[in-house]
Design a protein around this motif. Structure first.
Motif, PDB file in Angstrom:
ATOM      1  N   ALA A   1       0.740  -1.346   0.091  1.00  0.00           N
ATOM      2  CA  ALA A   1       0.077  -0.090  -0.040  1.00  0.00           C
ATOM      3  C   ALA A   1       0.821   1.211   0.133  1.00  0.00           C
ATOM      4  N   LEU A   2       1.921   1.137   0.875  1.00  0.00           N
ATOM      5  CA  LEU A   2       2.883   2.448   0.842  1.00  0.00           C
ATOM      6  C   LEU A   2       3.442   2.549  -0.439  1.00  0.00           C
ATOM      7  N   VAL A   3       3.845   1.613  -1.230  1.00  0.00           N
ATOM      8  CA  VAL A   3       4.387   1.560  -2.455  1.00  0.00           C
ATOM      9  C   VAL A   3       3.355   2.133  -3.601  1.00  0.00           C
ATOM     10  N   GLU A   4       2.227   1.445  -3.541  1.00  0.00           N
ATOM     11  CA  GLU A   4       1.377   2.031  -4.486  1.00  0.00           C
ATOM     12  C   GLU A   4       0.901   3.668  -4.330  1.00  0.00           C
ATOM     13  N   ARG A   5       0.814   3.798  -3.091  1.00  0.00           N
ATOM     14  CA  ARG A   5       0.482   5.294  -2.923  1.00  0.00           C
ATOM     15  C   ARG A   5       1.692   6.234  -3.559  1.00  0.00           C
ATOM     16  N   TYR A   6       2.774   5.757  -3.392  1.00  0.00           N
ATOM     17  CA  TYR A   6       4.018   6.639  -3.839  1.00  0.00           C
ATOM     18  C   TYR A   6       4.208   6.317  -5.466  1.00  0.00           C
ATOM     19  N   LEU A   7       4.277   5.093  -5.795  1.00  0.00           N
ATOM     20  CA  LEU A   7       4.543   4.661  -7.379  1.00  0.00           C
ATOM     21  C   LEU A   7       3.359   4.405  -8.194  1.00  0.00           C
ATOM     22  N   GLY A   8       2.312   4.189  -7.566  1.00  0.00           N
ATOM     23  CA  GLY A   8       0.911   3.620  -8.495  1.00  0.00           C
ATOM     24  C   GLY A   8       0.937   4.800  -9.522  1.00  0.00           C
ATOM     25  N   ILE A   9       0.334   4.282 -10.662  1.00  0.00           N
ATOM     26  CA  ILE A   9      -0.187   4.949 -11.611  1.00  0.00           C
ATOM     27  C   ILE A   9      -1.361   4.334 -12.166  1.00  0.00           C
ATOM     28  N   ALA A  10      -2.323   5.196 -12.890  1.00  0.00           N
ATOM     29  CA  ALA A  10      -3.475   4.714 -13.715  1.00  0.00           C
ATOM     30  C   ALA A  10      -3.447   5.061 -15.064  1.00  0.00           C
ATOM     31  N   VAL A  11      -4.524   4.447 -15.834  1.00  0.00           N
ATOM     32  CA  VAL A  11      -4.716   5.099 -17.240  1.00  0.00           C
ATOM     33  C   VAL A  11      -5.396   6.007 -16.976  1.00  0.00           C
ATOM     34  N   PRO A  12      -5.065   7.475 -17.650  1.00  0.00           N
ATOM     35  CA  PRO A  12      -5.774   8.507 -17.582  1.00  0.00           C
ATOM     36  C   PRO A  12      -7.399   8.330 -18.027  1.00  0.00           C
ATOM     37  N   PRO A  13      -8.239   8.799 -17.417  1.00  0.00           N
ATOM     38  CA  PRO A  13      -9.616   8.255 -17.510  1.00  0.00           C
ATOM     39  C   PRO A  13     -10.302   9.051 -18.918  1.00  0.00           C
ATOM     40  N   GLN A  14      -9.899  10.021 -19.457  1.00  0.00           N
ATOM     41  CA  GLN A  14     -10.112  10.532 -20.610  1.00  0.00           C
ATOM     42  C   GLN A  14      -9.788   9.878 -21.555  1.00  0.00           C
ATOM     43  N   LEU A  15      -8.772   9.034 -21.500  1.00  0.00           N
ATOM     44  CA  LEU A  15      -8.245   8.068 -22.559  1.00  0.00           C
ATOM     45  C   LEU A  15      -9.155   6.649 -22.799  1.00  0.00           C
ATOM     46  N   VAL A  16      -9.908   6.228 -21.866  1.00  0.00           N
ATOM     47  CA  VAL A  16     -10.281   4.939 -21.913  1.00  0.00           C
ATOM     48  C   VAL A  16     -11.533   4.673 -23.033  1.00  0.00           C
ATOM     49  N   PRO A  17     -12.190   5.939 -23.244  1.00  0.00           N
ATOM     50  CA  PRO A  17     -13.225   5.457 -24.335  1.00  0.00           C
ATOM     51  C   PRO A  17     -12.803   5.691 -25.743  1.00  0.00           C
ATOM     52  N   SER A  18     -11.625   6.053 -25.801  1.00  0.00           N
ATOM     53  CA  SER A  18     -10.815   6.313 -27.278  1.00  0.00           C
ATOM     54  C   SER A  18      -9.943   5.258 -27.532  1.00  0.00           C
ATOM     55  N   LEU A  19      -9.556   4.230 -26.525  1.00  0.00           N
ATOM     56  CA  LEU A  19      -8.728   3.239 -26.743  1.00  0.00           C
ATOM     57  C   LEU A  19      -8.902   2.335 -27.694  1.00  0.00           C
ATOM     58  N   PRO A  20      -8.026   1.770 -28.665  1.00  0.00           N
ATOM     59  CA  PRO A  20      -8.511   0.736 -29.542  1.00  0.00           C
ATOM     60  C   PRO A  20      -8.473  -0.552 -28.869  1.00  0.00           C
ATOM     61  N   GLU A  21      -8.872  -1.653 -29.778  1.00  0.00           N
ATOM     62  CA  GLU A  21      -8.750  -3.118 -29.157  1.00  0.00           C
ATOM     63  C   GLU A  21      -7.552  -3.346 -28.742  1.00  0.00           C
ATOM     64  N   GLY A  22      -7.404  -4.340 -27.660  1.00  0.00           N
ATOM     65  CA  GLY A  22      -6.231  -4.592 -27.513  1.00  0.00           C
ATOM     66  C   GLY A  22      -6.155  -5.098 -25.922  1.00  0.00           C
ATOM     67  N   THR A  23      -5.027  -5.376 -25.159  1.00  0.00           N
ATOM     68  CA  THR A  23      -5.155  -5.738 -23.967  1.00  0.00           C
ATOM     69  C   THR A  23      -4.235  -4.731 -23.012  1.00  0.00           C
ATOM     70  N   ILE A  24      -4.562  -4.335 -22.119  1.00  0.00           N
ATOM     71  CA  ILE A  24      -3.972  -3.072 -21.495  1.00  0.00           C
ATOM     72  C   ILE A  24      -3.289  -3.742 -20.175  1.00  0.00           C
ATOM     73  N   VAL A  25      -2.118  -3.658 -20.149  1.00  0.00           N
ATOM     74  CA  VAL A  25      -0.960  -4.349 -19.126  1.00  0.00           C
ATOM     75  C   VAL A  25      -0.287  -3.357 -18.296  1.00  0.00           C
ATOM     76  N   GLU A  26      -0.302  -3.718 -17.252  1.00  0.00           N
ATOM     77  CA  GLU A  26       0.713  -3.127 -16.302  1.00  0.00           C
ATOM     78  C   GLU A  26       2.085  -3.878 -16.145  1.00  0.00           C
ATOM     79  N   LEU A  27       3.228  -3.261 -16.368  1.00  0.00           N
ATOM     80  CA  LEU A  27       4.538  -3.898 -16.246  1.00  0.00           C
ATOM     81  C   LEU A  27       5.502  -3.299 -15.372  1.00  0.00           C
ATOM     82  N   ARG A  28       5.959  -3.932 -14.682  1.00  0.00           N
ATOM     83  CA  ARG A  28       6.946  -3.276 -13.538  1.00  0.00           C
ATOM     84  C   ARG A  28       8.503  -3.983 -13.662  1.00  0.00           C
TER      85      ARG A  28
END
Length: 359
Positions: free
Chosen positions: A241-268
């Motif tokens: 939880a500490l790391v997520e609060r500091y490092l965590g990122i998310a897909v910008p909400p405004q991008l979601v409707p316009s994203l083309p087909e495919g798989t969204i992946v989080e890589l570390r």
């Protein structure tokens, strides 16, 4: 060599017929000359634990050792001698407001039994160390927060301690001032060889100066080790939880409707690895498209911890193999659910509308 050792230390308070276990069976060691961090959310027991080191809080169970000697039950002259060896920096500066900066430091010298004929020289020496030579006759009320903390550091060093305890020493300061205080503490650690124990809830502090770290939750040390190892691959939910609060990122909400087909992946990734060559190689090898939607890289010392969110798209036959190769070459892989992202965007929109109506 361990300069501080806590063995099965517990601290229990009794308040209005209620028992509070502030620290529960904590064991840890701090090596001579290192900067050791204790991190956790508010109420985790960090301050209580660090105060057992100089016995401002007496353990109700367990043993405190300094340089291998059991000091758990010392009192009188032995306790005074112990506290001369251990400086303490407070979150709220704790300066005497109606006397000058120089007199604040003299007060510590007097309390520590420092030879009076050497006070003036020692005060000048300490103020030079913290960069406040011209503030000797100033009053604390005329100083900035960072300057007050520098005076607090000078006072804590007055009697030439071997150990310096820092209780949230930067939490009341802005980012730029915090950088200066951390640089000063690094200098003190390296040049004077003083062992530092620093407690904080700020991972930005932890990543800059801690050699090793212990993570606390509900009075218990839930994880400890080298700072990079603990935060690059957290195991306990609190550390995560500490790391997520500091490092965590998310897909910008405004991008979601316009994203083309495919798989969204989080890589570390961590350490010397880099994801750019891997992404390029996988895209070329399998003929897939890999678009970076968001990224963050932070350095703990000289080592990096990075997070990327990518959209991988391509033919059904190659997409799966591309994803498998990405997964095999990173230490963290998570596929994100489009429906959840869309729901998060809608919830954010509803919250925004409500705030507008209230305004």
């Amino acid at each position: 060599m361990s300069v501080i050792e806590l063995r099965d230390v517990s601290v229990t308070f009794h308040e209005r017929k209620r028992t509070v276990e502030a620290v529960k069976h904590v064991s840890l060691t701090v090596d001579k000359g290192e900067i050791f961090g204790i991190v956790g959310f508010s109420g985790a027991g960090k301050s209580t634990l660090v105060r057992t080191i100089n016995l401002l809080e007496r353990p109700t169970g367990g043993t405190v050792l300094i340089d291998g000697k059991d000091v758990t039950n010392v009192s009188g002259a032995e306790l005074r001698d112990l506290r001369k060896r251990i400086g303490f920096i407070f979150q709220g500066f704790n300066l005497i407001t109606n006397v000058t900066v120089g007199k604040n430091i003299e007060f510590a010298l007097k309390a520590g039994g420092y030879p009076k004929e050497q006070w003036a020289e020692r005060v000048r020496e300490l103020l030079a160390l913290v960069g406040l030579e011209n503030k000797i006759d100033s009053y604390p009320s005329s100083l900035s927060g960072g300057q007050k903390q520098r005076v607090s550091i000078a006072r804590a060093l007055a009697n030439k301690p071997e150990i310096l305890l820092c209780d949230e020493a930067t939490s009341a300061l802005d980012l730029e001032t915090t950088e200066g205080i951390l640089e000063l503490l690094r200098h003190i650690n390296k040049e004077l060889g003083i062992t530092i124990v620093f407690i904080t809830h700020q991972l930005d502090v932890a990543k800059q100066i801690f050699d090793r770290v212990a993570v606390m939750e509900n009075g218990i040390v839930v994880e400890q080790g080298d700072t990079f190892d603990v935060f690059s691959a957290p195991k306990h939910p609190t550390t995560k939880a500490l790391v997520e609060r500091y490092l965590g990122i998310a897909v910008p909400p405004q991008l979601v409707p316009s994203l083309p087909e495919g798989t969204i992946v989080e890589l570390r990734y961590k350490g010397e690895s880099a994801l750019e060559p891997l992404i390029s190689a996988v895209a070329q090898r399998y003929g897939v498209s890999i678009d970076v939607l968001h990224a963050n890289v932070e350095y703990f010392g000289a080592q990096a911890i990075g997070i990327l969110i990518v959209l991988v798209s391509g033919g059904d036959g190659t997409l799966g193999r591309a994803l498998e190769e990405l997964k095999a070459n990173v230490f963290g892989y998570r596929e994100l659910d489009r429906a959840a992202l869309a729901a998060a965007r809608e919830n954010a929109g509803v919250a925004g509308e409500s705030a507008d109506k209230e305004a």
